[in-house]
Design an enzyme around this catalytic site. Sequence first.
Site, PDB file in Angstrom:
ATOM      1  N   CYS A   1      30.080  49.490  73.216  1.00  0.00           N
ATOM      2  CA  CYS A   1      28.888  49.053  73.951  1.00  0.00           C
ATOM      3  C   CYS A   1      27.649  49.790  73.453  1.00  0.00           C
ATOM      4  O   CYS A   1      27.729  50.800  72.750  1.00  0.00           O
ATOM      5  CB  CYS A   1      29.067  49.324  75.448  1.00  0.00           C
ATOM      6  SG  CYS A   1      30.352  48.319  76.235  1.00  0.00           S
TER       7      CYS A   1
ATOM      8  N   HIS B   1      24.367  48.515  78.562  1.00  0.00           N
ATOM      9  CA  HIS B   1      24.402  49.000  79.940  1.00  0.00           C
ATOM     10  C   HIS B   1      23.853  50.417  80.013  1.00  0.00           C
ATOM     11  O   HIS B   1      23.658  51.089  78.972  1.00  0.00           O
ATOM     12  CB  HIS B   1      25.829  48.951  80.508  1.00  0.00           C
ATOM     13  CG  HIS B   1      26.819  49.814  79.806  1.00  0.00           C
ATOM     14  ND1 HIS B   1      26.946  51.171  80.046  1.00  0.00           N
ATOM     15  CD2 HIS B   1      27.758  49.517  78.859  1.00  0.00           C
ATOM     16  CE1 HIS B   1      27.900  51.674  79.298  1.00  0.00           C
ATOM     17  NE2 HIS B   1      28.418  50.696  78.552  1.00  0.00           N
TER      18      HIS B   1
END
Length: 415
Positions: A365, A346
């Site tokens: 992430c 992301h």
Amino acid sequence: MQNMGDVPGTRKRSRVGKIVALVAVLAVAGLGGTFAAVGPLQAAPIGSEATTAVRSQPGTAFPVVKPATTVTTPVAGAKEVNPAAPVTVTVTNGTLDNASLRSSSGQNVDGTLNPEKTVWTSSGQLAFNSTYTLSYTSLDSAGRTSTATSTFATVATANEADAAMYPLDGMSVGVAQPIQLTFSEPVKNKKAVEKAITVTSTSGQAGAFHWFSDTMVRYRPESFWAANSTITVKMDLFGVDLGNGQIGNFSKTNTVHIGDKRTAVADAQAHTFTAYINDQPVHTWPATLGDTRFPSARGYLVLMEKQRKAHFVAASIGLKPGDPANYGELDVEYATRLTPSGEFIHQATDTAMPYLGQINVSHGCIGLGPDGASWVFNNMTAGDVVQIINTQGDFANFDDGFGDWNIPWAQYANS
């Protein structure tokens, strides 16, 4: 002189003589079988033992005809009959004049009669949780007919087993997407299920099944699917015995389309993310991955879904108020999921942006700048794959996304 015709008893003796002569002629001719001896004046009355012997003794004038006998499959009154099993009626010492199979709801089931007219076999498909009546008429060689019926019931709804496949029929995915089947009931007869499923590819790639649980199996080739190929999955599961009385309730064929080979490598030590299309590098961006407390998972992670804006909650990964790593709740841009447990590619948060290409500050992430995150979001899709290297994290659990490519082929193919 008296006329002989007037002598008392003469007329009677003449009639008896004619009867004896007729019996002798019939015996010589071989008609009527064996006759009891009858004296000149001792003609046996009808109903005597002699007459009975004449009528009951087998011979050419009175051949013995065996009655036609029939056998049905399933037997009359059977319960939990597999709806995929053929229904038959077989006749011995005769032929079948007609046969029909009908459900209690009035649906007729097609069937065929063999050339000898001795076996009728259903050809139409039966339904689950239904009662059927088989009606038939047999005919013996003497022309005598016999009509009968046989009623049975198929497998109840409670013993139906269904399955769902991912990717969905007609879906386009990346080269790393395994074929997954999730069953509604535990599968004990795994080999029977595997035999009923045929997976073919236009690339000619062979693959193998790997059971992750009694209700979930996946299929993949030894290496990634060939780019721009088509996978066909033929599932002949109707009537397959899964074990414990559970019967498969469908057969269908699905196709899955494979796109270009889109891959990426995320390096937790170099802090970079490099994207490839058909093995050619197209972009490299600075990145930040999981820190020492929350290292990113290692190995191959298959892209799952995309969210233009995603809402993250720290409590979902066990963080509590007061923990220095607790970020509360926040929204991120261009989120592409890697695992159900919460690893994404992301756009990095504003606080993480200065650390791109420098250090790892995420909770597992892969954080990218706006250009990199939006490119992945717009150009990569479900089934594409990211390989994460130089991380201290472990491989993701098998049920946390599609970690199939982290299992050595020899182990995968012999589950």
